[in-house]
Design a protein around this motif. Sequence first.
Motif, mmCIF file in Angstrom:
data_model
loop_
_atom_site.group_PDB
_atom_site.id
_atom_site.type_symbol
_atom_site.label_atom_id
_atom_site.label_comp_id
_atom_site.label_asym_id
_atom_site.label_seq_id
_atom_site.Cartn_x
_atom_site.Cartn_y
_atom_site.Cartn_z
ATOM 1 N N TYR A 51 -0.549 49.535 1.053
ATOM 2 C CA TYR A 51 -1.496 49.550 0.111
ATOM 3 C C TYR A 51 -3.278 49.787 0.457
ATOM 4 N N GLY A 159 12.323 53.560 4.026
ATOM 5 C CA GLY A 159 11.094 52.770 4.293
ATOM 6 C C GLY A 159 10.595 52.028 4.339
ATOM 7 N N ALA A 160 9.837 51.242 4.573
ATOM 8 C CA ALA A 160 10.187 49.979 5.019
ATOM 9 C C ALA A 160 10.650 48.826 3.965
ATOM 10 N N LYS A 186 16.847 60.923 6.724
ATOM 11 C CA LYS A 186 16.528 59.929 6.052
ATOM 12 C C LYS A 186 17.667 59.758 4.951
ATOM 13 N N HIS A 230 10.442 59.667 -10.510
ATOM 14 C CA HIS A 230 11.660 58.998 -10.161
ATOM 15 C C HIS A 230 11.133 58.058 -11.269
ATOM 16 N N CYS A 247 7.154 48.460 -8.125
ATOM 17 C CA CYS A 247 6.785 47.711 -6.558
ATOM 18 C C CYS A 247 4.974 49.268 -6.080
ATOM 19 N N GLY A 248 5.356 49.830 -6.001
ATOM 20 C CA GLY A 248 4.646 50.746 -5.979
ATOM 21 C C GLY A 248 4.977 52.246 -6.591
ATOM 22 N N ILE A 250 3.228 56.003 -4.997
ATOM 23 C CA ILE A 250 3.277 56.379 -3.846
ATOM 24 C C ILE A 250 2.735 57.990 -3.950
ATOM 25 N N TYR A 253 -1.161 57.981 -5.030
ATOM 26 C CA TYR A 253 -2.016 57.459 -3.845
ATOM 27 C C TYR A 253 -3.212 58.238 -3.596
ATOM 28 N N THR A 279 2.867 41.746 -7.198
ATOM 29 C CA THR A 279 2.573 42.130 -6.367
ATOM 30 C C THR A 279 3.244 41.294 -5.668
ATOM 31 N N MET A 323 2.732 58.031 7.701
ATOM 32 C CA MET A 323 3.252 56.872 6.854
ATOM 33 C C MET A 323 3.319 57.677 5.455
ATOM 34 N N GLY A 330 12.218 53.710 8.305
ATOM 35 C CA GLY A 330 11.740 52.001 8.222
ATOM 36 C C GLY A 330 10.348 51.760 8.158
HETATM 37 P P1 NDP Z 1 7.499 53.103 3.369
HETATM 38 O O1 NDP Z 1 7.507 52.580 4.862
HETATM 39 O O2 NDP Z 1 8.148 53.514 2.468
HETATM 40 O O3 NDP Z 1 6.159 54.222 3.435
HETATM 41 C C1 NDP Z 1 5.527 55.139 2.670
HETATM 42 C C2 NDP Z 1 6.152 56.563 2.268
HETATM 43 O O4 NDP Z 1 6.612 57.141 1.641
HETATM 44 C C3 NDP Z 1 7.303 57.159 3.232
HETATM 45 O O5 NDP Z 1 7.597 57.681 3.765
HETATM 46 C C4 NDP Z 1 6.980 58.674 2.796
HETATM 47 O O6 NDP Z 1 9.424 58.720 2.575
HETATM 48 C C5 NDP Z 1 7.249 58.145 1.200
HETATM 49 N N1 NDP Z 1 6.466 59.193 -0.004
HETATM 50 C C6 NDP Z 1 4.942 59.538 0.260
HETATM 51 N N2 NDP Z 1 5.031 60.276 -0.730
HETATM 52 C C7 NDP Z 1 5.884 60.119 -1.741
HETATM 53 C C8 NDP Z 1 5.865 60.964 -2.805
HETATM 54 N N3 NDP Z 1 5.385 61.248 -3.015
HETATM 55 N N4 NDP Z 1 7.243 60.645 -3.675
HETATM 56 C C9 NDP Z 1 8.461 59.515 -2.977
HETATM 57 N N5 NDP Z 1 8.122 59.575 -1.692
HETATM 58 C C10 NDP Z 1 6.897 59.712 -1.013
HETATM 59 O O7 NDP Z 1 5.583 51.877 2.723
HETATM 60 P P2 NDP Z 1 6.409 50.774 2.471
HETATM 61 O O8 NDP Z 1 7.888 50.579 2.718
HETATM 62 O O9 NDP Z 1 4.817 50.242 3.045
HETATM 63 O O10 NDP Z 1 5.950 51.093 0.516
HETATM 64 C C11 NDP Z 1 6.497 50.810 0.005
HETATM 65 C C12 NDP Z 1 6.393 51.564 -1.268
HETATM 66 O O11 NDP Z 1 6.305 50.270 -2.029
HETATM 67 C C13 NDP Z 1 4.664 51.967 -1.394
HETATM 68 O O12 NDP Z 1 4.484 52.495 -3.382
HETATM 69 C C14 NDP Z 1 3.573 50.762 -1.175
HETATM 70 O O13 NDP Z 1 2.733 50.630 -1.895
HETATM 71 C C15 NDP Z 1 4.544 49.696 -1.986
HETATM 72 N N6 NDP Z 1 4.442 48.380 -1.551
HETATM 73 C C16 NDP Z 1 4.614 47.640 -2.398
HETATM 74 C C17 NDP Z 1 3.757 45.900 -2.444
HETATM 75 C C18 NDP Z 1 4.224 45.455 -3.371
HETATM 76 O O14 NDP Z 1 3.167 43.737 -3.361
HETATM 77 N N7 NDP Z 1 3.847 45.259 -4.465
HETATM 78 C C19 NDP Z 1 3.921 45.435 -1.137
HETATM 79 C C20 NDP Z 1 4.420 46.300 0.409
HETATM 80 C C21 NDP Z 1 4.357 47.682 -0.332
HETATM 81 P P3 NDP Z 1 9.220 60.474 1.831
HETATM 82 O O15 NDP Z 1 9.874 60.647 3.619
HETATM 83 O O16 NDP Z 1 10.833 59.269 1.483
HETATM 84 O O17 NDP Z 1 8.688 60.735 0.994
#
Ligand code: NDP
Length: 341
Positions: A51, A159-160, A186, A230, A247-248, A250, A253, A279, A323, A330
């Motif tokens: 975020y 991821g986390a 993974k 996805h 939720c997100g 990414i 972004y 959120t 990240m 994680g």
């Molecule tokens: P992560 O620990 O999941 O880290 C981000 C991961 O996103 C990376 O490890 C990567 O894994 C993956 N990623 C990056 N680019 C891409 C892509 N183009 N396509 C697919 N996967 C990708 O982060 P968080 O767990 O902290 O967050 C995960 C999601 O949740 C995010 O979208 C975040 O914005 C959202 N979020 C939303 C919240 C809310 O309140 N709505 C609160 C917290 C998080 P890989 O190797 O698998 O590509």
Amino acid sequence: MSTALSTQIQLVARPHGWPEPSDFRTVSVEYGDLEPGQVRVENEFLSVDPYMRGRMRDEKSYVPPFVLGETMTGGAIGRVVESASDDLPEGTVVLHQYGWRDVVQEDASGFKAVPEVPGLPLSLYLGMLGMTGLTAYAGLTRIARLEEGDTVFVSGAAGAVGTAVGQIAKLLGAGRVIGSAGSDEKVELLTSKYGYDAAFNYKNGPVREQLAAAAPDGIDVYFDNVGGDHLEAALDAFNDGGRAALCGAISVYNSTGTEPGPDNMVQLIKKSLTLEGFTVGSHLNLAGEFQELMTGWFSEGKVAYDETVVDGLENTLDAFLDMMRGANIGKMIVRTSTPGA
Ligand code: NDP
């Protein structure tokens, strides 16, 4: 009483596309003697989160943009090393949002005391035991309205948030849980450690095809961390009455322009689907209920976790970028070095 030097990382320019080191600067700030009610905290761990990329933009969102020339705010956990507040005596472990710095000195009201859980690192409060876990829990229970026996698809599964979603879904009675992630390592972990029934590497072929193969009987719930291809694939795979917790996203972004939306929105009508964004900040009322459940699951050995820990405040930007690129398994965490050490 004493003074203290604090090293802090500030945003000085709004990134276009992927953030660059030149968008940031490191400054040294000297704190004077504590004022009444203040505490001085030495951070132990900082959180880097997707975020934060949104907050680097000058755009209206659910949280205001970072202010240029000010220290990056965000989740952090540390210990009170000096106190002029009866509420937070020296030694108290505190969570806060003062972000990318090694030392912070502010009024005690800006910090939240948390108990140390034997056998678990403090950094878990930035991940599975904190906002990350709560995001997974709120999304599954309140947004996707998970039901017993549901087939659940999770993107960003390693991821986390993703590692929390798969496990919580199973603990709450999901039938089959399917995850996608960006490396074979993974994917292997998802099934061997995190309880996923099936998983695929989205880089190995079209998500539509891989999801259809992993979910021959369709999906009921989609927990979307990624957006783009996805989400499109999930719309095709949904059974009637399917629910998506958005939720997100990414995958977009760091985009510099607009991205096309799903080409199959008509599925929402045909299958009576519900897509709902959320959120975590709107679900803080669930924090107590979630903490109780999660600490219970931990004490029963029912929850696994990984952290990718990067050492040194000076590596915080690299940790954030790594990240965003997927280097973490994680939660990505920065361990700040002890000042003066
Ligand atoms: P992560 O620990 O999941 O880290 C981000 C991961 O996103 C990376 O490890 C990567 O894994 C993956 N990623 C990056 N680019 C891409 C892509 N183009 N396509 C697919 N996967 C990708 O982060 P968080 O767990 O902290 O967050 C995960 C999601 O949740 C995010 O979208 C975040 O914005 C959202 N979020 C939303 C919240 C809310 O309140 N709505 C609160 C917290 C998080 P890989 O190797 O698998 O590509």
